[in-house]
Design a protein around this motif. Structure first.
Motif, PDB file in Angstrom:
ATOM      1  N   LEU A 163      -2.114  -5.480   8.434  1.00  0.00           N
ATOM      2  CA  LEU A 163      -1.050  -5.891   7.177  1.00  0.00           C
ATOM      3  C   LEU A 163       0.074  -6.153   7.768  1.00  0.00           C
ATOM      4  O   LEU A 163       0.569  -5.548   8.438  1.00  0.00           O
ATOM      5  N   VAL A 164       0.577  -7.390   7.420  1.00  0.00           N
ATOM      6  CA  VAL A 164       1.973  -7.665   7.774  1.00  0.00           C
ATOM      7  C   VAL A 164       3.016  -7.829   6.857  1.00  0.00           C
ATOM      8  O   VAL A 164       2.893  -8.244   5.682  1.00  0.00           O
ATOM      9  N   ILE A 165       4.288  -7.112   6.922  1.00  0.00           N
ATOM     10  CA  ILE A 165       5.224  -6.966   5.861  1.00  0.00           C
ATOM     11  C   ILE A 165       6.374  -7.582   6.699  1.00  0.00           C
ATOM     12  O   ILE A 165       6.823  -7.057   7.463  1.00  0.00           O
ATOM     13  N   VAL A 166       7.240  -8.663   6.016  1.00  0.00           N
ATOM     14  CA  VAL A 166       8.254  -9.101   6.490  1.00  0.00           C
ATOM     15  C   VAL A 166       9.186  -8.971   5.523  1.00  0.00           C
ATOM     16  O   VAL A 166       9.391  -9.440   4.300  1.00  0.00           O
ATOM     17  N   THR A 167      10.177  -8.290   5.666  1.00  0.00           N
ATOM     18  CA  THR A 167      11.301  -7.948   4.933  1.00  0.00           C
ATOM     19  C   THR A 167      12.900  -7.647   5.576  1.00  0.00           C
ATOM     20  O   THR A 167      12.949  -8.077   6.766  1.00  0.00           O
ATOM     21  N   GLU A 168      13.850  -7.053   4.865  1.00  0.00           N
ATOM     22  CA  GLU A 168      15.112  -6.876   5.140  1.00  0.00           C
ATOM     23  C   GLU A 168      15.081  -5.541   6.214  1.00  0.00           C
ATOM     24  O   GLU A 168      14.394  -4.522   5.664  1.00  0.00           O
ATOM     25  N   LYS A 169      15.882  -5.618   7.363  1.00  0.00           N
ATOM     26  CA  LYS A 169      15.954  -4.432   8.194  1.00  0.00           C
ATOM     27  C   LYS A 169      16.468  -3.012   7.348  1.00  0.00           C
ATOM     28  O   LYS A 169      15.949  -1.980   7.729  1.00  0.00           O
TER      29      LYS A 169
ATOM     30  N   LEU B 118      -2.386  -1.826  11.466  1.00  0.00           N
ATOM     31  CA  LEU B 118      -3.762  -1.925  11.405  1.00  0.00           C
ATOM     32  C   LEU B 118      -4.321  -0.802  10.665  1.00  0.00           C
ATOM     33  O   LEU B 118      -4.099   0.308  10.699  1.00  0.00           O
ATOM     34  N   THR B 119      -5.175  -1.251   9.713  1.00  0.00           N
ATOM     35  CA  THR B 119      -5.885  -0.237   8.554  1.00  0.00           C
ATOM     36  C   THR B 119      -7.004  -0.526   8.476  1.00  0.00           C
ATOM     37  O   THR B 119      -7.886  -1.292   9.045  1.00  0.00           O
TER      38      THR B 119
ATOM     39  N   ASP C 251      -8.622  -1.082   1.184  1.00  0.00           N
ATOM     40  CA  ASP C 251      -7.919  -0.280   0.222  1.00  0.00           C
ATOM     41  C   ASP C 251      -6.546   0.391   0.830  1.00  0.00           C
ATOM     42  O   ASP C 251      -5.490   0.479   0.018  1.00  0.00           O
ATOM     43  N   MET C 252      -6.538   0.910   2.029  1.00  0.00           N
ATOM     44  CA  MET C 252      -5.069   1.361   2.649  1.00  0.00           C
ATOM     45  C   MET C 252      -4.215   0.260   2.716  1.00  0.00           C
ATOM     46  O   MET C 252      -3.151   0.440   2.317  1.00  0.00           O
ATOM     47  N   ALA C 253      -4.740  -1.118   3.113  1.00  0.00           N
ATOM     48  CA  ALA C 253      -3.715  -2.140   3.155  1.00  0.00           C
ATOM     49  C   ALA C 253      -3.203  -2.447   1.811  1.00  0.00           C
ATOM     50  O   ALA C 253      -2.093  -2.646   1.700  1.00  0.00           O
ATOM     51  N   ASP C 254      -3.905  -2.566   0.922  1.00  0.00           N
ATOM     52  CA  ASP C 254      -3.576  -2.770  -0.426  1.00  0.00           C
ATOM     53  C   ASP C 254      -2.668  -1.717  -1.135  1.00  0.00           C
ATOM     54  O   ASP C 254      -1.599  -1.976  -1.800  1.00  0.00           O
ATOM     55  N   LYS C 255      -2.980  -0.445  -0.666  1.00  0.00           N
ATOM     56  CA  LYS C 255      -1.931   0.722  -1.408  1.00  0.00           C
ATOM     57  C   LYS C 255      -0.680   0.520  -0.688  1.00  0.00           C
ATOM     58  O   LYS C 255       0.338   0.632  -1.474  1.00  0.00           O
ATOM     59  N   ILE C 256      -0.566   0.176   0.756  1.00  0.00           N
ATOM     60  CA  ILE C 256       0.742   0.229   1.073  1.00  0.00           C
ATOM     61  C   ILE C 256       1.472  -1.047   0.696  1.00  0.00           C
ATOM     62  O   ILE C 256       2.613  -1.039   0.255  1.00  0.00           O
ATOM     63  N   ALA C 257       0.627  -2.261   0.490  1.00  0.00           N
ATOM     64  CA  ALA C 257       1.430  -3.546  -0.096  1.00  0.00           C
ATOM     65  C   ALA C 257       1.853  -3.254  -1.128  1.00  0.00           C
ATOM     66  O   ALA C 257       2.800  -3.612  -1.760  1.00  0.00           O
ATOM     67  N   ASP C 258       1.187  -2.712  -2.102  1.00  0.00           N
ATOM     68  CA  ASP C 258       1.346  -2.577  -3.498  1.00  0.00           C
ATOM     69  C   ASP C 258       2.847  -1.843  -3.735  1.00  0.00           C
ATOM     70  O   ASP C 258       3.728  -2.047  -4.433  1.00  0.00           O
ATOM     71  N   GLN C 259       2.547  -0.704  -3.092  1.00  0.00           N
ATOM     72  CA  GLN C 259       3.950   0.132  -3.168  1.00  0.00           C
ATOM     73  C   GLN C 259       5.254  -0.418  -2.650  1.00  0.00           C
ATOM     74  O   GLN C 259       6.207  -0.157  -3.147  1.00  0.00           O
ATOM     75  N   VAL C 260       5.100  -1.181  -1.449  1.00  0.00           N
ATOM     76  CA  VAL C 260       6.337  -1.759  -0.897  1.00  0.00           C
ATOM     77  C   VAL C 260       6.805  -2.775  -1.867  1.00  0.00           C
ATOM     78  O   VAL C 260       8.091  -2.803  -2.161  1.00  0.00           O
TER      79      VAL C 260
ATOM     80  N   GLY D 134      11.086 -10.524   0.797  1.00  0.00           N
ATOM     81  CA  GLY D 134      10.012 -10.182   1.825  1.00  0.00           C
ATOM     82  C   GLY D 134       8.932 -10.890   1.302  1.00  0.00           C
ATOM     83  O   GLY D 134       8.638 -11.562   0.236  1.00  0.00           O
ATOM     84  N   ILE D 135       8.073 -10.735   2.241  1.00  0.00           N
ATOM     85  CA  ILE D 135       6.456 -11.194   2.070  1.00  0.00           C
ATOM     86  C   ILE D 135       5.500 -10.380   2.678  1.00  0.00           C
ATOM     87  O   ILE D 135       5.852  -9.596   3.796  1.00  0.00           O
ATOM     88  N   ILE D 136       4.339 -10.153   2.158  1.00  0.00           N
ATOM     89  CA  ILE D 136       3.282  -9.465   2.639  1.00  0.00           C
ATOM     90  C   ILE D 136       1.985 -10.147   2.619  1.00  0.00           C
ATOM     91  O   ILE D 136       1.735 -10.943   1.826  1.00  0.00           O
ATOM     92  N   TYR D 137       1.239 -10.241   3.864  1.00  0.00           N
ATOM     93  CA  TYR D 137      -0.018 -10.679   3.858  1.00  0.00           C
ATOM     94  C   TYR D 137      -1.200  -9.817   4.651  1.00  0.00           C
ATOM     95  O   TYR D 137      -0.600  -8.954   5.373  1.00  0.00           O
ATOM     96  N   ILE D 138      -2.470 -10.153   4.483  1.00  0.00           N
ATOM     97  CA  ILE D 138      -3.620  -9.444   5.155  1.00  0.00           C
ATOM     98  C   ILE D 138      -4.338 -10.265   5.851  1.00  0.00           C
ATOM     99  O   ILE D 138      -4.644 -11.433   5.347  1.00  0.00           O
ATOM    100  N   CYS D 139      -4.617  -9.888   7.241  1.00  0.00           N
ATOM    101  CA  CYS D 139      -5.284 -10.618   7.851  1.00  0.00           C
ATOM    102  C   CYS D 139      -6.498  -9.792   8.383  1.00  0.00           C
ATOM    103  O   CYS D 139      -6.505  -8.671   8.420  1.00  0.00           O
ATOM    104  N   GLU D 140      -7.832 -10.333   8.650  1.00  0.00           N
ATOM    105  CA  GLU D 140      -8.985  -9.838   9.399  1.00  0.00           C
ATOM    106  C   GLU D 140      -8.487  -9.476  10.710  1.00  0.00           C
ATOM    107  O   GLU D 140      -8.022 -10.146  11.475  1.00  0.00           O
ATOM    108  N   ALA D 141      -8.999  -8.385  11.301  1.00  0.00           N
ATOM    109  CA  ALA D 141      -8.942  -7.908  12.700  1.00  0.00           C
ATOM    110  C   ALA D 141      -9.966  -7.153  13.347  1.00  0.00           C
ATOM    111  O   ALA D 141     -10.728  -6.757  12.602  1.00  0.00           O
ATOM    112  N   GLU D 142      -9.858  -7.476  14.696  1.00  0.00           N
ATOM    113  CA  GLU D 142     -10.870  -6.355  15.362  1.00  0.00           C
ATOM    114  C   GLU D 142     -10.214  -5.692  16.195  1.00  0.00           C
ATOM    115  O   GLU D 142      -9.419  -6.452  17.302  1.00  0.00           O
ATOM    116  N   VAL D 143     -10.201  -4.313  16.529  1.00  0.00           N
ATOM    117  CA  VAL D 143      -9.616  -3.503  17.371  1.00  0.00           C
ATOM    118  C   VAL D 143     -10.696  -3.534  18.574  1.00  0.00           C
ATOM    119  O   VAL D 143     -11.735  -2.761  18.338  1.00  0.00           O
TER     120      VAL D 143
END
Length: 110
Positions: free
Chosen positions: A8-14, A65-66, A70-79, A89-98
């Motif tokens: 989950l990536v969130i770009v916004t004001e400091k 990293l979530t 579901d967790m990524a969506d929950k955070i994104a929706d609240q923000v 601000g902008i929010i986006y979600i990418c696939e990742a492998e840890v």
């Protein structure tokens, strides 16, 4: 073995840093990375690293990293609901492998 995750990536004001960090922690994410950033978007040009009277003019980028969408969506929706009517601000979600994250837990545990 790699664990599947969502980035989950969130770009916004400091100025929102502490408030967004609190939302991320409350959602149960095990951590996040924050970078000072700048760029250009629909709300004009924002810069980072330049001397200024107020540090509130900088942008930040959270990377979280979530273990699941579901967790990524929950955070994104609240923000978005709490801040994006009044702040840029902008929010986006990418696939990742840890690959090497012994403290990262997925939906099936560690």
């Amino acid at each position: 073995m790699a664990k599947q995750a969502k980035k989950l990536v969130i770009v916004t004001e400091k100025i929102l840093l502490k408030k967004i960090a609190h939302i991320i922690e409350e959602a149960g994410a095990t951590g996040y990375t924050v970078l000072e950033t700048g760029g250009k978007g629909s709300r004009n040009v924002r810069s980072s690293g330049q001397p200024s009277v107020s540090d509130t003019q900088a942008n930040i980028k959270f990377e979280v990293l979530t273990p699941d969408r579901d967790m990524a969506d929950k955070i994104a929706d609240q923000v978005a609901i709490k801040f994006f009517l009044d702040y840029a601000g902008i929010i986006y979600i990418c696939e990742a492998e840890v690959l090497y994250g012994h403290s990262f837990c997925g939906p099936d545990g560690c």
